[in-house]
Design an enzyme around this catalytic site. Structure first.
Site, mmCIF file in Angstrom:
data_model
loop_
_atom_site.group_PDB
_atom_site.id
_atom_site.type_symbol
_atom_site.label_atom_id
_atom_site.label_comp_id
_atom_site.label_asym_id
_atom_site.label_seq_id
_atom_site.Cartn_x
_atom_site.Cartn_y
_atom_site.Cartn_z
ATOM 1 N N HIS A 124 -12.607 129.448 -22.349
ATOM 2 C CA HIS A 124 -11.758 128.405 -22.915
ATOM 3 C C HIS A 124 -11.053 127.694 -21.763
ATOM 4 C CE1 HIS A 124 -8.290 126.733 -25.121
ATOM 5 N NE2 HIS A 124 -8.955 126.934 -26.241
ATOM 6 N N ASP A 201 -8.505 137.620 -21.764
ATOM 7 C CA ASP A 201 -8.056 136.706 -22.816
ATOM 8 C C ASP A 201 -8.474 137.317 -24.147
ATOM 9 O OD1 ASP A 201 -7.851 134.758 -24.753
ATOM 10 O OD2 ASP A 201 -8.987 133.233 -23.665
ATOM 11 N N GLN A 204 -9.135 135.825 -29.323
ATOM 12 C CA GLN A 204 -10.081 135.896 -30.434
ATOM 13 C C GLN A 204 -10.442 137.322 -30.840
ATOM 14 O OE1 GLN A 204 -11.086 133.375 -32.226
ATOM 15 N NE2 GLN A 204 -10.244 131.730 -30.967
ATOM 16 N N LYS A 227 -3.485 133.480 -34.245
ATOM 17 C CA LYS A 227 -4.872 133.876 -34.486
ATOM 18 C C LYS A 227 -4.959 135.291 -35.075
ATOM 19 C CE LYS A 227 -6.590 130.895 -30.776
ATOM 20 N NZ LYS A 227 -7.248 129.825 -31.558
ATOM 21 N N CYS A 365 -12.700 123.315 -26.636
ATOM 22 C CA CYS A 365 -12.020 123.610 -25.370
ATOM 23 C C CYS A 365 -12.906 124.454 -24.454
ATOM 24 C CB CYS A 365 -10.684 124.306 -25.614
ATOM 25 S SG CYS A 365 -9.459 123.255 -26.405
#
Length: 407
Positions: A124, A201, A204, A227, A365
Site C-alpha cells: 500500500h 502492516d 488487513q 478495518k 493505493c
C-alpha cells in the site's frame, strides 16, 4: 445450512438493513472499511451523550470513568495480539500514522547512509511513501521484493535481497489489493538472521486471522481500528520495548512529557511518550468494544465465514466469461480483485452500484502493483462476517447485467 446462507451476525450491523438505489444493500467493501456493530456505535454515543470528559489526571468521576474505559482498550488490544506488556501498545490515528512514526523516529535515527530498506511489490502507498521520505533524507536505498503471477512473494528472491546492507524490512501481512496472506513469520526470522528489523502492516489482517506478535517476533506491528469493526481515526502501533525506549518522541505536547522547563524537557514513560495531546477518546473506547465483538464472535468463526464467502465468490465470478481475477495465492484472505474484458473498472463499479452493490474500484493505493499487473485499476469485492450468499449472488447478477449492457 451453511453460515453464508443465513448469516446470524448480519443483525448486529445496522447499516446493512437498508435500501440503496431501490435495491437491498450488498456491502462488499470491507477491505476499505468494515461496517460497525451496534455495540460500538452505542458505546461511542454513550461517551458523547453522558460521559464526555478528558482522560488522564482528572480527579472527578467523569474523567476517571473515561480514563478507565480508555485504558481498558489498551489491555484488550494487549491480549488480542499477545503483546508482552500493555505499555508496548501505542494508540495512533491509524496504520498510516504508525508507519510514519517508525520512519521518523526509528529509521531516521538508527539507519545510516547506504543502508537498505526492503519493501514488497504489493505494498500500500502508506507502506511505501514514508520510507521514501526518510530514504531521501538519509540517502538510504529502497529495494523491492518481487512477486509472482499469483500475487505471492518470491521467497528465493527475498533471501537473495537480504544482504548485509539491509537494515530494515517493511511488508504487509495481508494485501489489501490481492488478499494474499504473506509468510511474515518466516520473513521476519530471515530478516533477523540478517540483522534487520521488521515492520509489519497488519491493517488487513487484524480482523481476519489470529495475530500473535510474540510468535511472529515482529519488531513493529500496526493496524487501524476502522478495518476491525471499530471507528475511524484510531489505530495501534506495537513495538518491542528495547526499540521504543531508544526512539525519540514523534510529537511534542501534553501527556508525553515528564518535566518541562525552558532549558530542557524530559519525557514520559511508555506508552505515553508517543501519545502527545488529547487523543480521540471516543474512538479508542469504541475500539475497545470492537475488540469485544471480535472476541465474542470468535476469529475462528469469522475466518470460517470469510473462507466460505471467498470460495463461493471465486466460483461464481470465475464462471463469467471475460472476467479475470487478480490474486490467486494459495494463502488468501477474503478479497477478490477482478477486471472484465473491454470494460473500465470505474464503469463496472458505477453500474453495479445501480443494483445496490458496493465494491471498490481504482488502484487501491497500490500503483506499483497495478503496474506489475499491467492494468490501470481493478474492481475489488471484499467480504466480512456480515456478508452472505445473497450479497455475492447480487454482485454476480449485476455483473451479468453489465455484460448485457455492453454486449
Amino acid at each position: 445450512m451453511s453460515l453464508i446462507e443465513k448469516n446470524p451476525f448480519r443483525k448486529d450491523f445496522p447499516v446493512i438493513d437498508q435500501v440503496i438505489q431501490g435495491k437491498r444493500l450488498a456491502y462488499l467493501d470491507s477491505a476499505a472499511t468494515t461496517l460497525k456493530p451496534l455495540s460500538v456505535i452505542e458505546e461511542m454515543d454513550r461517551y458523547y451523550r453522558l460521559e464526555t470528559s478528558n482522560v488522564h489526571r482528572g480527579l472527578y468521576w467523569l474523567s476517571e470513568n473515561a480514563t478507565t474505559k480508555f485504558e481498558a482498550t489498551r489491555d484488550k488490544i494487549t491480549k488480542l495480539i499477545n503483546a508482552p506488556d500493555r505499555k508496548l501498545v501505542i494508540f495512533t490515528k491509524g496504520t498510516t500514522e504508525a508507519v510514519n512514526l517508525v520512519a521518523s523516529t526509528f529509521v531516521k535515527n538508527f539507519l545510516d547512509e547506504g543502508d537498505e530498506i526492503l519493501l514488497s511489490q504489493m505494498e500500500h502507498h502508506s507502506n511505501i511513501v514514508p520510507w521514501q521520505l526518510v530514504a531521501e533524507m538519509k540517502n538510504l536505498k529502497i529495494r523491492v521484493i518481487p512477486i509472482n503471477a499469483k500475487g505471492e512473494i518470491i521467497m528465493e528472491e527475498y533471501k537473495k535481497l537480504l544482504t548485509p546492507k539491509v537494515k530494515f524490512v517493511s511488508v504487509v501481512h495481508v494485501s489489501n489489493a490481492l488478499g494474499t496472506i504473506n509468510p511474515v513469520k518466516e520473513m521476519i526470522a530471515l530478516a533477523h538472521q540478517n540483522g534487520a528489523k521488521v515492520f509489519i502492516d497488519g491493517a488487513q489482517s487484524i480482523s481476519h486471522i489470529k495475530v500473535d506478535v510474540q510468535d511472529l517476533d515482529a519488531d513493529f506491528y500496526a493496524f487501524s481500528g476502522h478495518k476491525m469493526f471499530g471507528p475511524t481515526g484510531v489505530g495501534v502501533l506495537f513495538g518491542k520495548e528495547e526499540l521504543l525506549e531508544q526512539m525519540p518522541p514523534y510529537m511534542g505536547g501534553g501527556d508525553m512529557i515528564d518535566v518541562v522547563t525552558f532549558e530542557k524537557t524530559t519525557y514520559n514513560s511508555l506508552p505515553h511518550k508517543f501519545e502527545a495531546g488529547t487523543p480521540s477518546i471516543s474512538a479508542v473506547i469504541g475500539l475497545g468494544k470492537a475488540v469485544d465483538y471480535i472476541n465474542e464472535t470468535g476469529l475462528t468463526k469469522i475466518h470460517e465465514i470469510e473462507e466460505e464467502l471467498l470460495r463461493y465468490g471465486t466460483e461464481k465470478l470465475s464462471s463469467i466469461e471475460g472476467l479475470h481475477i487478480y490474486g490467486t495465492a494459495a494463502q488468501k484472505a477474503s478479497v477478490i480483485s477482478f477486471g472484465m474484458d473491454g470494460l473500465h473498472p470505474q464503469d463496472i463499479a458505477t453500474l453495479v452500484d445501480k443494483e445496490g452493490v458496493a465494491i471498490r474500484t481504482g488502484h487501491h493505493c497500490a500503483q506499483p502493483l497495478m503496474k506489475f499487473l499491467c492494468v490501470p485499476a481493478t474492481c475489488r469485492a471484499s467480504f466480512s462476517v456480515y456478508n452472505n450468499k445473497e450479497d455475492i449472488d447480487q454482485l454476480y447478477n449485476a455483473l451479468l447485467k453489465v455484460k448485457r449492457i455492453f454486449g
